[in-house]
Design an enzyme around this catalytic site. Structure first.
Site, PDB file in Angstrom:
ATOM      1  N   GLY A   1       0.743  -1.200  -0.010  1.00 38.30           N
ATOM      2  CA  GLY A   1      -0.026   0.090  -0.044  1.00 38.30           C
ATOM      3  C   GLY A   1       0.772   1.255  -0.048  1.00 38.30           C
ATOM      4  N   ASP A   2       0.504   1.990   1.008  1.00 38.30           N
ATOM      5  CA  ASP A   2       1.426   3.409   0.913  1.00 38.30           C
ATOM      6  C   ASP A   2       2.109   3.457   2.440  1.00 38.30           C
ATOM      7  OD1 ASP A   2      -0.765   3.432   2.887  1.00 38.30           O
ATOM      8  OD2 ASP A   2      -0.596   5.647   2.969  1.00 38.30           O
ATOM      9  N   GLU A   3       2.898   2.157   2.764  1.00 40.84           N
ATOM     10  CA  GLU A   3       3.501   1.997   3.918  1.00 40.84           C
ATOM     11  C   GLU A   3       5.030   1.844   3.365  1.00 40.84           C
ATOM     12  OE1 GLU A   3       1.843  -1.190   6.413  1.00 40.84           O
ATOM     13  OE2 GLU A   3       0.661   0.126   7.429  1.00 40.84           O
TER      14      GLU A   3
END
Length: 358
Positions: free
Chosen positions: A269-271
């Site tokens: 994801g955006d991690e």
């Protein structure tokens, strides 16, 4: 003819000895990889390369002894390699038994004496000397063949096309296939360890990097765990294509903000997660986390207009929070969500003092 044949025999023998040297070095390196994995995790499946190497190492050493029976100088080097390899395996065995009996700290106390590293360096050096000697022998064989051709020009005028062209064709094909194989192997290795969108390390490669860092310096490893603020809203309102461009921009921002030695990964994801080695002070992590947050706030894309995205960064340090990979990630993840809550409070009450990153 006899000189050519002798040169060819020598060439084959040198290549075979070089292959056996590389096989020995690979066995020791595989064993060390298995040992390290087991020390860090305590899981028996990590010992498989070590156990497999043990079953093959005696035969590998015996093969090298036979290879160099008629070379007294090389025999002495092989004896040295034999002693070093056996000492290396003994050191690895002692660390594994210490891990099984007394836990990770006991095993690390042996590793940190650097005996295993010194032995491995010595094996690399001695094997390297023999490989260099084989390279010289291969070049010498080629010179012998060239001189033989000069002494028997008539023979080569008639026979060279029949002998050399097929050999050259085979060598060219083999060289082409080898290059293709190396390129394909490098491509597959990169694909298996990197995120295809951003080019950063993936989760699996990050775990390997963090495992290795904790083994090298158990109390000097820092971790940054971050995600982008309101990333889901960008995806939902502007589409996944814009979201992907934002992730690529965030990855580039991290590369430019962090040190070249810091391992940066996108784990989903955006991690993103950053492994910071040789980090003796948690205060340095705080400074680095704030620098990353400021840099992420500067990301601009045409589709975002004046919207600021930014990110929330949580930190963890091995000396204070954990000495295992899983626990360090868990602590940093929790700190990231706590930081995200702090930033929401700051945005809701801009007049209040900014809170510290924890």
């Amino acid at each position: 003819m006899n000189t050519v044949r002798a040169g060819t025999d020598n060439l084959i023998a040198s290549n075979l000895r070089a292959r056996h040297l590389v096989q020995l070095l690979t066995l020791v390196q595989n064993a060390e990889t298995g040992q390290r994995g087991y020390l860090l995790t305590g899981r028996d499946e990590y010992l498989q390369p070590y156990v497999q190497a043990i079953s093959q190492i005696d035969q590998s050493l015996l093969t090298l002894q036979k290879d160099y029976t008629h070379n007294d100088l090389a025999k002495q080097v092989i004896i040295s390699i034999d002693q070093q390899v056996r000492a290396k395996f003994s050191e690895m065995k002692s660390t594994i038994e210490a891990r099984q009996r007394d836990g990770l700290e006991a095993a690390l106390s042996i590793v940190q004496q650097d005996t295993g590293k010194r032995l491995m360096d010595a094996v690399h050096t001695d094997v390297g000397h023999l490989l260099e000697a084989e390279r010289t022998a291969i070049n010498r064989s080629a010179l012998w063949q060239r001189d033989a051709a000069k002494r028997d020009a008539t023979f080569w005028v008639w026979m060279a096309p029949m002998i050399l062209l097929p050999v050259a064709s085979c060598l060219l094909l083999a060289f082409r296939d080898a290059r293709r194989g190396r390129r394909e192997g490098a491509r597959l290795a990169h694909a298996s360890s990197h995120d295809p969108l951003t080019g950063l390390l993936n989760r699996s490669a990050l775990i390997d990097q963090l495992d290795a860092a904790l083994l090298r310096r158990p109390s000097e490893v820092g971790l940054l765990y971050l995600d982008l603020n309101d990333f889901k809203a960008v995806n939902d309102s502007l589409g996944h294509a814009v979201g992907d461009r934002l992730l690529v921009a965030a990855a580039q921002c991290l590369r430019e903000t962090l040190r070249p030695v810091d391992a940066i990964a996108r784990i989903g994801g955006d991690e993103f997660v950053v492994v910071v080695e040789q980090c003796s002070s948690p205060s340095f992590l705080l400074t680095l986390a704030r620098r990353v947050e400021v840099a992420l706030e500067e990301i601009q894309l045409p589709e975002l207009s004046s919207r600021r995205i930014g990110g929330s960064v949580g930190i963890a340090h091995s000396a204070e929070d954990a000495s295992s990979t899983a626990r360090l990630l868990e602590v940093a993840d929790t700190a990231m969500y706590k930081r995200k809550g702090q930033l929401r409070q700051i945005r809701a009450n801009p007049s209040r003092p900014r809170l510290s990153i924890v």
